[in-house]
Design a protein around this motif. Sequence first.
Motif, PDB file in Angstrom:
ATOM      1  N   ARG A  48      -6.264  14.600 -23.746  1.00 34.30           N
ATOM      2  CA  ARG A  48      -7.186  15.039 -24.796  1.00 34.30           C
ATOM      3  C   ARG A  48      -7.706  13.843 -25.612  1.00 34.30           C
ATOM      4  N   ASN A  49      -6.902  12.772 -25.764  1.00 30.43           N
ATOM      5  CA  ASN A  49      -7.388  11.621 -26.546  1.00 30.43           C
ATOM      6  C   ASN A  49      -8.224  10.655 -25.696  1.00 30.43           C
ATOM      7  N   GLY A  50      -8.533  11.044 -24.456  1.00 34.43           N
ATOM      8  CA  GLY A  50      -9.429  10.233 -23.628  1.00 34.43           C
ATOM      9  C   GLY A  50      -8.709   9.197 -22.781  1.00 34.43           C
ATOM     10  N   THR A  54      -3.867   6.650 -15.280  1.00 34.16           N
ATOM     11  CA  THR A  54      -3.926   5.728 -14.142  1.00 34.16           C
ATOM     12  C   THR A  54      -2.732   4.770 -14.119  1.00 34.16           C
ATOM     13  N   THR A  55      -2.134   4.669 -12.961  1.00 39.33           N
ATOM     14  CA  THR A  55      -1.041   3.705 -12.796  1.00 39.33           C
ATOM     15  C   THR A  55      -0.855   3.483 -11.298  1.00 39.33           C
ATOM     16  N   GLU A  56      -0.071   2.519 -10.916  1.00 34.42           N
ATOM     17  CA  GLU A  56       0.209   2.344  -9.485  1.00 34.42           C
ATOM     18  C   GLU A  56       1.393   1.433  -9.257  1.00 34.42           C
ATOM     19  N   HIS A  58       3.770  -1.610  -8.123  1.00 31.09           N
ATOM     20  CA  HIS A  58       3.733  -3.088  -8.200  1.00 31.09           C
ATOM     21  C   HIS A  58       2.682  -3.592  -9.192  1.00 31.09           C
ATOM     22  N   ARG A  59       2.404  -2.811 -10.215  1.00 35.96           N
ATOM     23  CA  ARG A  59       1.358  -3.212 -11.154  1.00 35.96           C
ATOM     24  C   ARG A  59       1.853  -4.287 -12.125  1.00 35.96           C
ATOM     25  N   MET A  60       3.146  -4.268 -12.425  1.00 35.50           N
ATOM     26  CA  MET A  60       3.666  -5.106 -13.515  1.00 35.50           C
ATOM     27  C   MET A  60       4.611  -6.199 -13.019  1.00 35.50           C
ATOM     28  N   VAL A  84       6.893   2.456 -23.254  1.00 38.31           N
ATOM     29  CA  VAL A  84       6.132   3.578 -23.813  1.00 38.31           C
ATOM     30  C   VAL A  84       4.882   3.828 -22.976  1.00 38.31           C
ATOM     31  N   ALA A  85       4.341   5.034 -23.097  1.00 40.66           N
ATOM     32  CA  ALA A  85       3.094   5.394 -22.415  1.00 40.66           C
ATOM     33  C   ALA A  85       3.181   5.087 -20.928  1.00 40.66           C
ATOM     34  N   VAL A  86       4.207   5.640 -20.285  1.00 43.72           N
ATOM     35  CA  VAL A  86       4.544   5.202 -18.925  1.00 43.72           C
ATOM     36  C   VAL A  86       3.756   5.882 -17.818  1.00 43.72           C
ATOM     37  N   THR A 111       8.868   6.779 -22.306  1.00 48.18           N
ATOM     38  CA  THR A 111       8.226   7.845 -23.087  1.00 48.18           C
ATOM     39  C   THR A 111       6.739   7.934 -22.750  1.00 48.18           C
ATOM     40  N   ASP A 112       6.172   9.092 -23.066  1.00 48.99           N
ATOM     41  CA  ASP A 112       4.727   9.277 -22.872  1.00 48.99           C
ATOM     42  C   ASP A 112       4.282  10.441 -23.758  1.00 48.99           C
ATOM     43  N   LEU A 113       3.029  10.366 -24.164  1.00 52.86           N
ATOM     44  CA  LEU A 113       2.471  11.468 -24.956  1.00 52.86           C
ATOM     45  C   LEU A 113       2.528  12.775 -24.169  1.00 52.86           C
ATOM     46  N   ASP A 220       6.504  11.511 -26.555  1.00 60.71           N
ATOM     47  CA  ASP A 220       6.451  10.635 -27.728  1.00 60.71           C
ATOM     48  C   ASP A 220       5.013  10.189 -27.957  1.00 60.71           C
ATOM     49  N   ASP A 221       4.574  10.281 -29.193  1.00 63.10           N
ATOM     50  CA  ASP A 221       3.232   9.788 -29.548  1.00 63.10           C
ATOM     51  C   ASP A 221       3.424   8.507 -30.353  1.00 63.10           C
ATOM     52  N   ILE A 222       2.958   7.396 -29.813  1.00 57.98           N
ATOM     53  CA  ILE A 222       3.241   6.126 -30.495  1.00 57.98           C
ATOM     54  C   ILE A 222       2.438   5.971 -31.785  1.00 57.98           C
ATOM     55  N   ALA A 239       4.632  -2.010 -24.089  1.00 56.77           N
ATOM     56  CA  ALA A 239       3.484  -1.095 -24.150  1.00 56.77           C
ATOM     57  C   ALA A 239       2.449  -1.649 -23.177  1.00 56.77           C
ATOM     58  N   ALA A 240       2.339  -1.020 -22.017  1.00 56.52           N
ATOM     59  CA  ALA A 240       1.418  -1.521 -20.992  1.00 56.52           C
ATOM     60  C   ALA A 240       0.243  -0.565 -20.834  1.00 56.52           C
ATOM     61  N   ASN A 241      -0.928  -1.098 -20.942  1.00 58.73           N
ATOM     62  CA  ASN A 241      -2.165  -0.322 -20.718  1.00 58.73           C
ATOM     63  C   ASN A 241      -2.284   0.880 -21.644  1.00 58.73           C
ATOM     64  N   ILE A 242      -1.878   0.666 -22.886  1.00 61.96           N
ATOM     65  CA  ILE A 242      -2.085   1.725 -23.880  1.00 61.96           C
ATOM     66  C   ILE A 242      -2.702   1.146 -25.157  1.00 61.96           C
TER      67      ILE A 242
HETATM   68  C1  LIG Z   1      -3.201   3.957 -18.364  1.00 66.32           C
HETATM   69  S1  LIG Z   1      -1.675   4.787 -18.493  1.00 66.32           S
HETATM   70  C2  LIG Z   1      -0.532   3.431 -18.533  1.00 66.32           C
HETATM   71  C3  LIG Z   1       0.639   3.658 -17.625  1.00 66.32           C
HETATM   72  C4  LIG Z   1       1.627   2.521 -17.463  1.00 66.32           C
HETATM   73  N1  LIG Z   1       2.117   2.017 -18.730  1.00 66.32           N
HETATM   74  C5  LIG Z   1       1.003   1.399 -16.671  1.00 66.32           C
HETATM   75  O1  LIG Z   1       0.630   0.394 -17.251  1.00 66.32           O
HETATM   76  O2  LIG Z   1       0.875   1.539 -15.451  1.00 66.32           O
HETATM   77  C6  LIG Z   1      -1.737   5.244 -20.224  1.00 66.32           C
HETATM   78  C7  LIG Z   1      -0.651   6.243 -20.615  1.00 66.32           C
HETATM   79  O3  LIG Z   1      -0.657   6.357 -22.041  1.00 66.32           O
HETATM   80  C8  LIG Z   1      -0.278   7.675 -22.378  1.00 66.32           C
HETATM   81  N2  LIG Z   1      -0.704   7.901 -23.768  1.00 66.32           N
HETATM   82  C9  LIG Z   1      -1.942   8.144 -24.230  1.00 66.32           C
HETATM   83  N3  LIG Z   1      -1.926   8.256 -25.567  1.00 66.32           N
HETATM   84  C10 LIG Z   1      -0.637   8.069 -25.954  1.00 66.32           C
HETATM   85  C11 LIG Z   1       0.023   8.069 -27.206  1.00 66.32           C
HETATM   86  N4  LIG Z   1      -0.649   8.287 -28.344  1.00 66.32           N
HETATM   87  N5  LIG Z   1       1.362   7.864 -27.246  1.00 66.32           N
HETATM   88  C12 LIG Z   1       2.047   7.652 -26.099  1.00 66.32           C
HETATM   89  N6  LIG Z   1       1.478   7.639 -24.870  1.00 66.32           N
HETATM   90  C13 LIG Z   1       0.154   7.840 -24.805  1.00 66.32           C
HETATM   91  C14 LIG Z   1      -1.007   8.520 -21.337  1.00 66.32           C
HETATM   92  O4  LIG Z   1      -0.385   9.765 -21.157  1.00 66.32           O
HETATM   93  C15 LIG Z   1      -0.882   7.648 -20.087  1.00 66.32           C
HETATM   94  O5  LIG Z   1       0.229   8.052 -19.335  1.00 66.32           O
END
Ligand SMILES: C[S@@+](CC[C@H](N)C(=O)[O-])C[C@H]1O[C@@H](n2cnc3c(N)ncnc32)[C@H](O)[C@@H]1O
Length: 331
Positions: A48-50, A54-56, A58-60, A84-86, A111-113, A220-222, A239-242
Amino acid sequence: MARHWRQGVIGMIPTAKQLFLPADSACPETPTVRDEMEKKFFGFIRLRNGVSKTTEIHRMADVDRAVIAVCARVGLASTSVLDVAVSSGISTCEWLESLQEAGFHPEMTATDLCMHAYLVRLFPGCDALVDREGYPLQFDFCGIALRPWSPRRYYILGNYFWTSCYRALFARIADRLGLFERLRALHGHAPAPDDPVITAKVQLVTRRLRNHKDIELLDDDIFQPTSASLLRRFDVVRAANILNLDYFSAQQLREGVAHLRERLTGPGAFLVIVRTEHDGFNHGSLFRLNENRSFSLLQRVGRGSEIEDMVLTLSAAPAVPAMPAERWCAS
Ligand SMILES: C[S@@+](CC[C@H](N)C(=O)[O-])C[C@H]1O[C@@H](n2cnc3c(N)ncnc32)[C@H](O)[C@@H]1O
């Protein structure tokens, strides 16, 4: 079998039912095909927050190596680690494996939202995957996955029109079924086995992470005040890609970093912020928390984090007070 083969090989998006319902565990694909199916599935989920999921695999890898090198250099022996945001958590599994291979025995929390979601029967042959408040993440029409959002590049092809139609129809049916009230009444728990509308609660993570004995999973909502159960608990937070500039405003990003700081055990603990660019290269920074609650830069991966300056100039003021320990629900 043929259906899974089609998804794995010719590019159809798997539906949530196909990936997460128990029948899936019997599906015969090789790990490579299943990794590819999960990659496709998560790549098409948008919250909902846009933010997309996306993940895959061996990304990190380079980030994992950098963190291990720093932990070894400073002599960090026992580690409690938070990712976080896994999303699917595939990078979390890989991080744990690489730490274990390097001789660490971390306690790992992911954790993840939107770590959990619900499958909902809209009408025979049509299901939806929704978040805990009923926001649609995927529609499943006779086994064909439809996304509830439209990529901007497809606007011109009328995709926006069709996704708006599905969503309008979904809103009407959900209203008629009392979906939002039903979800509220569950308080994050699983539905009853005979629930005619909400058919299952699913853990939106890779099969490798489901019931993983060494990784704790939490919603969890960061950007919300930190749960008391996470306060000052972790030696390393990633915190990767968030925390990306094109997802959130500078003010939100500062708040996010301030909340993550509350989760660090104290001076000497690490914060890792990283972003993967379209070419697959990671750009991130490893910070160390100082006595005065400021951060110092320890190491960069690639060009460093795009929000490095924000982290280094973060005010020492504590983030908003902690929330009570009980959050929506644990796994
Ligand atoms: C692009 S993915 C990143 C996944 C992983 N960390 C990676 O780098 O491959 C972004 C993640 O952030 C989560 N997310 C979005 N808003 C968030 C929030 N406010 N708190 C925690 N997680 C959130 C989404 O559910 C999504 O799983």
